[in-house]
Structure formats: structure tokens, C-alpha cells
Motif scaffolding. Structure first.
Motif, PDB file in Angstrom:
ATOM      1  N   THR B 298       4.305 -43.796 -43.055  1.00 20.40           N
ATOM      2  CA  THR B 298       4.263 -45.176 -43.531  1.00 20.40           C
ATOM      3  C   THR B 298       4.394 -46.104 -42.327  1.00 20.40           C
ATOM      4  N   GLN B 300       4.998 -50.139 -41.280  1.00 20.43           N
ATOM      5  CA  GLN B 300       5.415 -51.438 -41.802  1.00 20.43           C
ATOM      6  C   GLN B 300       5.461 -52.443 -40.660  1.00 20.43           C
ATOM      7  N   ASN B 327       0.940 -46.522 -46.528  1.00 17.27           N
ATOM      8  CA  ASN B 327       1.208 -45.122 -46.200  1.00 17.27           C
ATOM      9  C   ASN B 327      -0.111 -44.362 -46.104  1.00 17.27           C
ATOM     10  N   SER B 462      13.484 -51.601 -49.188  1.00 14.67           N
ATOM     11  CA  SER B 462      12.914 -51.264 -50.497  1.00 14.67           C
ATOM     12  C   SER B 462      12.457 -52.533 -51.190  1.00 14.67           C
ATOM     13  N   TRP B 488      11.793 -47.151 -47.919  1.00 15.07           N
ATOM     14  CA  TRP B 488      11.425 -46.504 -46.662  1.00 15.07           C
ATOM     15  C   TRP B 488      12.489 -46.812 -45.629  1.00 15.07           C
ATOM     16  N   TRP B 526       7.141 -43.056 -46.999  1.00 11.50           N
ATOM     17  CA  TRP B 526       8.016 -43.755 -47.943  1.00 11.50           C
ATOM     18  C   TRP B 526       8.350 -42.900 -49.157  1.00 11.50           C
TER      19      TRP B 526
END
Lengths: 590, 590
Positions: B298, B300, B327, B462, B488, B526
Motif C-alpha cells: 500500500t 499513501q 494498494n 484508518s 494501514w 493495508w
């Protein structure tokens, strides 16, 4: 009756090797045990050959049930942990009147305390009480996970012992005890305050003293949270006096009595499923065959700061304030080196299966860590024999303590005598039914240990150590000065920032950090910090600190949202109410 | 005038190899650049040989200043990052009237917009405006870190470009620009709304379109947060529709225009201080010489959820909601393998010095990661060329993207053309002056980038994805059902628990987790979760979620306490206001 129980109860000395899947027994020789069974076994006199300086407060009884025996140790302590777990998960001990009770004894039978006190040997049967229940545990003695220590309660209430050996406080253990119930106390003897009366109490006190007679004398500066077993914290203001905590002030967290180990006879066993003959190493082997390493590491108890959480909402456990954390330089050999040089690297066919490395302590404690941590060249897991340049103190695991940097201190097993590479986590009570976190709204009954994840790496933490509550904080040129504390995070994550507030968390100032100067990703030791924070007026201030680690995790605000019934992982912002006083006035007040 | 500036300004093509300590230039050939200097250089026609499916919305101009040249790329993009940093830290460009200004031009000189528009070539001099200032940047063009793209602003205001290339928004860059000031606009032309007027605006718009003409067409389902460069997030409710995000829905975070790379001519250079001749690998080399690995990871953006923080207190940056996270299963070769098999392991004398691995992107972006992460056999850092079984899409780094699992996405450098083992972090703007965290009370001016720690591993996170704000949540048998989301954490830490509340955080229920099933400590992907939470009555509910990772770190409660001026690391509890409605009624309402 289950086959297992039948086997367990058939012979006086079942072979644990075949029965419980353990190929070897813990081979600590010379450790004191407390019961000599009627069947003959190796008798050896007391030995007191450990090389620590602390004096054992021994008052040897000449009673024939305090003896020392290698065989007994193997049964008593070596089996302890795996059996504890076994009983936790399967309860094969269904009540069986035909085999364990005479026709006169039924669950409805009534007995006096006198009846119970007259049953203290194998010949007469060994009885105990718990609340108003009467139990015949004769057949259980040989398979008691905690060894013959159970006999200290023979003829008495077992409740005082269970209050100290808190691992018994599980529904499974209580259910197991019930399978040995033979009746109840007569109503006249059903006095819940009975244990406080003189005759039983003095016997129990004396028995407990014997259990802990190998414990060392501790520094009186340590703040005791329980005497038996010893749990004592470093005074908060001393946590930041020295960056490396002196040995005598390092917090003590013992789960059981300190074992007496004859260092000349100490051995450490290394085992794995593919190993036919486990490797046995002496202390000299460890010290001479492997490269020595010094690793500065902070250890923190999972329950540190529990009192703060308890004050917000009651939780079970020792009422630590902020001092169940300390920092030391540990000397030892790499766990990875010892494993790989004694039993070789994990064979290919086992590589995907071996997930854990289990540690077994001589006193009966046990725990495990993920194998990737144990075998990581950067993991810095040690088998230590020295602390801050001195031999490991008795309270901290002499002669050998496993050190697992960045993890909860509960995995750094003291007095380690066996290391097992395994597919599963340690079966010990402390791995399976303790040291796990639960959601804030879960009750004790709703907390499912079987699905919760064991605490290993710890979350980011920080505390104010100076001032202490209700002390003054000097104001100099509009700033509250000299505010000090520590910060730490698990997993080798360093501290990037500590935010300090004197208005309860409305505005924040960066603290000045003293970091350990360790390599990135291996910052095992804490950070000390000092802050000077603008303050608008004198009077009451609420000092708050929160730390941020290198993964930019930071401490949660409130106790409520991290609340858990066991009161572990207390990492909410630390708050201290103090009084801001101008420096000059403060000095005049002296 | 400093020696450095003298050298920089003396020749049209200073040798960057000797000047900036770089031994090699980025060797991407065939990347489109936008300026053909008057001195002859290699001219090559446009190529469009990338194998991604997205179509370039190219409208080729026949203008002679849009050409392609290896030489220009070396100057324009290869130098970009180190120069950007150089200018940030030392400002050797003190104003020098004697060398750069005619006697008539002084800081007090006044010009019309017409004067500025007539200065667009090296022959006439290249002028730009910023606010009401007029600047002669003729000498700067060749050393502009962003290459000849600066010429798009020739004769115009530079402000519209800087609004897009936000890395210019630093005091150092503004100070540098000031060193080129030759005067001001006449009062009549000092109209702050001037850029919105027709003539300039259309020229600027057309220039910007040319800058981004290699950008692919994106899925219209993506929610755009900026068009140039493209920053677009996955719609929140689609984040949990698929465990692996489809490529077309994977969030896009570009810092600069998508570069056009001729895959046949693409090369990746591996360099280190002890390496005399940097190793050059083609895409085929990468794909054929090293073992392939699939790693589900994942990614971010550091700024994900910035809008929530901005709503609490304004912050600078793209207004992401929750969708700057996705992801994928990435296919590539281990960075460690490529480094060690091309330049060998780090020599002993360099082992303690090499702390970072720097990535250089073809478009001018750059970043670095700690070398222990890059070289850790368990670090799973890849050089990827496929994503979810398809060739890497153009937007995600085709032909090669560095993948750094568990770290902020900003370190997974796209279009990577050079990798350098180094003693220091990347000198890029994005490593030095972006992607760092600051305390909640710090203003932009007080935020000291030089002492702050670069974001690498990300904190636990989250979000609720279903329901979305103001939607209904069905109540079945006293429980609010079907609440979904993701969680995650960085550093390979898995999710141990997600707590969900429908009363704003007073009481909590454990969510049911769908974990990625990855090895402990390597949980790069995640966790999806679904919750069914007891609800006492129908009507408005505030759904809140917070996750706990394997280090038992958990999300902080409020935006206020994690506030930082750049709006990064937004990990406070996620809150969604919705309406609890009984299932039957909800269906009747349909």
C-alpha cells in the motif's frame, strides 16, 4: 476420564519427554526446591554458590520437605510453562469420584479446617481449601506446573498463594481446581476472613518467606509495588538523573521468586524441532566461544503507568507510576550467533515454519519473540551476562538474561536456561494469557486472549520527571524552565520530537532532546529531554508532554481511548499539575 | 560576486560533473524538452515509444523551441535536484549591476508589460515579472534547476508557473529571484488581477499545456485535486471495493509533468562514492539479470486527509480527502540485488559512512531512503516495472519505479533513472524542504526544515469508507451494520485491531479484519475492515474509527494535537456523520 489424565495420574513420575513433546528438560542443577517426595530420589544439600553479592535471607528449616534435588527441579520447574499452557487449553481433568474419592467423600461432603490441616502428605492425601471448597490435590502435585511449591499450601487455604502467583487467576485454572473438589467446609468454618486469623496466617507467611528466601536485598530507594514477587520501580525523578540507570536503581519486575542458580552448574540448552540432541552450553562456553557485544537498551514493563489508567477507570495489575522503565548498557553475545553456531542455520525445509524463538526461565517464567527479530543481524538480541559493566545482578537474571531490544521487557527473559526455535509462540501463561492489548470497551470476560496479538514492540512513550506533581516550576523571563523527562519508542524507532505544554495541551513547545546517538532503526535507548516553555502568568500549570517517534506515531491524548482491562500499554499524554513560581520568589522562599 | 556564480554565469554549459560533485549525468535519452538553445545541439524528432496504454494528448507545435535533445535533458533535468538544494542552502547570486544590468537598468527602473513581453530570447534578454517586479533571468536560464521549462514564462508573469511548481515557494527561491531584479512595472501595469486578463492568460495556459502534453489521460472516476501536475485521488467508497486497487483507480501524485521516456533508450545508473565508472543498466538488463519478485504494498501520500486538517485549521497543500492511498501488487527486482550485483557490497571502509540511497527521477524529482532499509533482505525494496500484472502505467513511473514498502509514497520515486549510495540524504527540495513533520504550534516561519526529521515510515492510519458523510447506515437487530474501511501502518507493521464507535468515540466495538496475510514485520499492505456496532436509537450517528498496529501504536484523537503547517501525517481518528435507519424503513424508502 481422558487418556491424558489417566497417563498423568498413573505414575508418580511421568516422562515429560514423551508426554509433552519436550525432548529435553531444563538442566539447571543446584536450584533449591522445596519438597522431597516419599519415593527416593537424588538428595543434595543446599548450595549457595551464585556469585552475586546480595545475601540470601535464608532461615533454613530442618523440615524434611525442604530439600534440593536435580530430579525435582526437572519436574518442578522444567515442566512448568508448557504444562501451564496445556491446562489452559484443554481440561482433561474431569471429576472422577471412583478413582480419587472414597465413598464417604462426595461434592456434598463437609469438612472442618482441622480435617484439611491433617491432610498434608502423600500418605494421608494432600488437601487444600479455596474459599469454602475443599480439594484433594494429591494426584496433582507431581504435575503441578509450578512444581512442588504447591505443597506450601498443603492443609491450608490456597488463596493467599494465588493472590501472589497471579497467573492462577484464569477461568481455566479455577475449572481445573474444581475437578479436584471433594466437598466443602462446614458452615462454622466458612469464614472469609479466616486467612487473616493467626494460626493459618503464620503458617502461610512462613511458607511464603521460604518461597522467596533466595530474593536479594534491594536498594531502599526503589519504590516497591509488591514484595513477593518483587516488583519495584525507579523513583521518577531519578529516571532522568542518569542517562544510564545504575544497576541498583533499575526497576525490578519479577513474576516468581528469584531462583538460586549454581553458576558452576548452570547450562543453557538450545533446541529446535530438527535437532536430535539439544546443544548444552555453560556460562563459560557463552562467554568464551562467541563475540561480545555491548548494546544500550531501555526496557519498559507493559504495565508502566498503570496507576494513571487505574485512576481514570479501574484496571487489574501492579500500580506502577512512571518508573517501570530504565536504561542500561548490556553486555553479552548475539542470540543469532549462539543459535547459528550451535545448531546451525534454520534448514530450508523448516525456514517457512519456524516463526518464534522461545525462552524458558529457571524460575518457571517463559516467553517468545518472532524468529525474524531473534535472527535479524540488526535485531541486536543478546544473551547477556553483564549490565553496566558489572555481572548481571541476581534480580536482573544472573547468570544469563535474554535481551530483546525495542520489545516489551516481558520478552527479555531472566535466568534463561533453554531456548527453543519453534513453530508457535511460547505456551506460557505470560505469552498466551497476559501481555496482550484489548479494546477500550471490552470487559475482562469479553477479552479474548486466543485472538489478541501478543505485545512485542512497544508504542511511543514519554513522561515528565521534573517537576513532580504539586512541586514548583521556576519561571525565568516568562518561561517555565527546567522541565525534564524521558521519551522512548519500541522497534528501534528514535524520537523525532517531544512536544511540551504548560496549558494542558492547548499550545506546544519543542523540547531539547538528548538522543542516544544510536544508528537509525536501532535506537534502542531512550531520549532525555528538557523544555523551557512560555508561560503567561504564575500559578497552577498543567504540564503535558507527548513524544513523536521516527515513524511519526505519537502518543494518544486520553486514557479513556487506550483503556484496557489489563492496564497495559499506557501511553496517553503524561500530565503533571505543578505551580509556576518566579525564580526570585522561589529562591526567597527557600 | 562569488566564484561559484562567476563560474555558473560564465559559460552557457558549465560542466556539472566538475562543478557539483556529480560524476555522471542522468542518461535518459529521448525525453522531450522544451527549449532549443541558439547554439547547435543534437536534434531528434519526437518519439512516443512507451508501451503504456494511455494516450498522450499531444498537439505538437511546430515552434522551433519545442525540440528533443539528450544534451538539453542532461542540463535541464539531470542537474535539477542537486541544484535546487544548492540554491536552497547557499545563495551565491548577490545582485551585480555591473555584470547583469545595463546602466539604464537599476532596481528603481520602471517598465511596461509591453517591455517585458519584448524580452523573450537570449538575444534580447529574457525577462519575467513576479508581482510588480521585473527580472532579467537571461543568465539563469542555463542553470535553472527545472531546465528550460523556465522559458515558458519568458515575457510573462512567472507567478502562474510557480503556483503549479510549488517547490518555488520558499524564502530562498524568492531571495534568489530578487538577485535578478532589474526594476518594477509602471504603476498602471501593477494590476494584481493582470494574470487573469485575456492576453497573458492565454499565452500562459498554452505554455502550461505544452509542459504537460506527455501526461496520460486518466480515469474520470479519479477525483482531481490538481490538473497540472496531476494529483488525483481514488474515490473513498472504491478504496474498499477491491483489496487490490485497479491500476486505473490507483491515486496519482505527481510533482512535475510526466516525462516522456523512450523505453528502448532508457537506462538506470547505479553510482556510489567508491565507484569509478557508474554502472548503467537498460530495462532489459533489469528484467533479465535479476530475480523477479511480487510485493503487495500500500502506498499513501504524506498529505492524505489534509482537507480534514485544513477544515480544523488552515494548512498549505493539496486538499486530499481520504483517497491518496491505494494498494497494488508490484513486480520488479530487489533493489538490494541490483545494487550488490552491479557495484558489489558496500566496501568495509564505506560501511559506516553510507547512510542513504538516493533516487533520481527523470522528471526532476528526487528522494532518498535510509540505506539499512534499501539493503535489508527483509526490506523488500524493489525496482518495479509492473503493477497488478500490467506494465507500470505512465502515471506510476513507467518504465521503472522504486518501491519502498512501509514508507511514505514520496520515497517510491517514479521514472527513476539514477540510484546513488550516499553519505547524505537526497539534496532535493522534496527531501530537504518538504515531507517533514513539525509541532502543532509552529508557524510556517518557525518550522525549521534543517533540524526536522524526514518522513520515512508512516504512522498508523484508518478511515471509514462506507458510509460516506450524510449517507444512511442500516440498523439490523439493534446494530449499525455494513460499516467499512481500511487501516494501514508503516514499517511493515500489521493491524492488530480497529476500534469502531457510532457515538463519537464514547464506546467502541472491534471491527472484523481482512488482513493481507503477509509475514510478520513485512505487512506492507493495508487491512480492510467491516463493523457491526450496537446502536441504541435511530437518527444521527457519528461513526469514528481508530486502528492499532502491531507495535500497539494507535491513532491520536484530534486534528489539533497533530496539526502541522504542511498538513502532513494526518492520522487523527476518522469521523463520519451519518444517519442510522432501520433496514426495513430504509428499503421502503427506496
Amino acid at each position: 476420564m481422558s487418556a491424558l489424565r489417566r497417563t498423568l495420574l498413573k505414575g508418580a513420575s511421568p516422562s515429560p519427554g514423551t508426554l509433552f513433546g519436550h525432548r529435553g528438560l531444563v538442566s539447571v542443577r543446584g536450584t533449591r526446591v522445596l519438597y522431597q517426595p516419599s519415593t527416593p530420589s537424588l538428595f543434595r544439600p543446599f548450595s549457595s554458590s551464585t556469585s552475586t553479592s546480595a545475601t540470601s535471607k535464608t532461615t533454613h528449616s530442618s523440615s524434611n520437605w525442604i530439600k534440593s534435588s536435580t530430579v525435582q527441579l526437572s519436574l518442578g520447574l522444567g515442566l512448568g510453562i508448557s504444562l501451564a499452557a496445556l491446562y489452559s487449553y484443554s481440561n482433561p481433568h474431569a471429576p472422577s469420584q471412583t478413582e480419587t474419592q472414597s465413598p464417604k467423600q462426595s461434592k456434598q461432603s463437609l469438612f472442618t479446617r482441622g480435617d484439611v490441616r491433617s491432610h498434608t502428605t502423600k500418605e494421608t492425601g494432600i488437601w487444600v481449601t479455596s474459599n469454602d471448597g475443599v480439594y484433594d490435590i494429591t494426584d496433582f502435585v507431581d504435575i503441578h506446573p509450578g512444581g512442588e511449591r504447591i505443597l506450601l499450601a498443603a492443609g491450608h487455604s490456597i488463596d493467599a498463594f494465588w493472590a501472589i502467583f497471579s497467573l492462577h487467576n484464569s477461568p481455566e485454572t479455577k475449572e481445573l481446581l474444581e475437578s479436584y473438589r471433594i466437598g466443602n467446609l462446614i458452615p462454622a468454618d466458612q469464614d472469609p476472613t479466616y486467612n487473616a486469623t493467626r494460626d493459618d496466617q503464620s503458617a502461610i507467611t512462613s511458607a511464603l518467606e521460604r518461597l522467596f528466601e533466595n530474593d536479594p536485598i534491594r536498594d531502599p530507594l526503589l519504590i516497591s509495588r509488591s514484595d513477593r514477587p518483587c516488583n519495584a520501580e525507579t523513583p521518577p525523578e531519578l529516571l532522568t538523573r542518569d542517562f544510564v540507570t545504575p544497576n541498583n536503581l533499575f526497576f525490578v519486575r519479577n513474576h516468581l521468586p528469584v531462583p538460586e542458580i549454581d553458576v558452576e552448574e548452570y547450562t543453557l540448552e538450545i533446541d529446535a524441532p530438527w535437532v536430535k540432541n539439544p546443544i548444552t552450553l555453560t556460562l563459560k562456553d557463552l562467554q568464551r566461544k562467541f563475540e561480545h557485544h555491548d548494546v544500550m537498551t531501555t526496557l519498559q514493563c507493559a504495565g508502566n503507568r498503570r496507576k494513571e489508567m487505574h485512576d481514570a477507570k479501574p484496571v487489574k495489575g501492579l500500580q506502577w507510576t512512571q518508573g517501570a522503565i530504565s536504561n542500561a548498557i548490556w553486555t553479552g553475545v548475539l542470540l543469532k550467533d549462539v543459535i547459528e553456531q550451535s545448531i546451525g542455520p534454520v534448514p530450508k525445509e523448516w525456514a517457512d515454519k519456524i516463526k518464534h524463538v522461545q525462552f524458558h526461565g529457571a524460575e518457571g517464567y517463559g516467553a517468545s519473540i518472532p524468529s525474524h527479530k531473534a535472527l535479524d543481524p540488526r535485531g541486536d538480541c543478546l544473551l547477556t551476562f553483564a549490565m553496566n559493566g558489572s555481572p548481571l545482578p541476581k534480580d536482573h537474571g544472573w547468570p544469563v538474561r535474554a535481551l530483546v531490544p525495542g520489545h516489551v521487557a516481558a520478552r527479555s527473559v531472566k535466568w534463561v536456561t533453554k531456548i527453543t526455535l519453534a513453530e508457535d509462540e511460547s505456551e506460557s501463561h505470560w505469552q498466551q494469557r497476559d501481555y496482550k492489548g484489548f479494546g477500550p470497551s471490552k470487559t475482562l470476560e469479553e477479552s479474548d486472549y486466543s485472538t489478541a496479538v501478543s505485545i512485542q514492540e512497544m508504542p511511543v512513550q514519554s513522561c515528565v520527571t521534573v517537576p513532580q506533581p504539586n512541586e514548583t516550576v521556576p519561571v525565568v523571563e516568562g518561561r517555565a524552565t527546567g522541565i525534564k523527562g524521558f521519551a522512548w519508542s519500541g522497534g528501534g524507532r528514535g524520537i523525532v520530537r517531544v512536544d511540551v505544554s504548560v496549558d494542558g495541551g492547548k499550545t506546544w513547545t519543542d523540547a531539547k532532546l538528548t538522543r542516544p546517538g544510536q544508528e537509525a532503526g536501532k535506537e534502542w535507548a531512550w531520549t532525555h529531554w528538557e523544555a523551557s516553555v512560555p508561560v503567561t502568568k504564575e500559578g497552577p500549570v498543567e504540564i503535558v508532554c507527548k513524544a513523536v517517534d521516527t515513524s511519526y506515531n505519537e502518543q494518544p491524548r486520553d486514557m479513556e481511548s487506550v483503556y484496557n482491562v489489563r492496564g497495559v500499554l499506557v501511553s496517553a499524554w503524561h500530565r503533571v499539575k505543578a505551580e509556576a513560581v518566579k525564580k526570585a520568589e522561589q529562591e526567597n522562599a527557600k
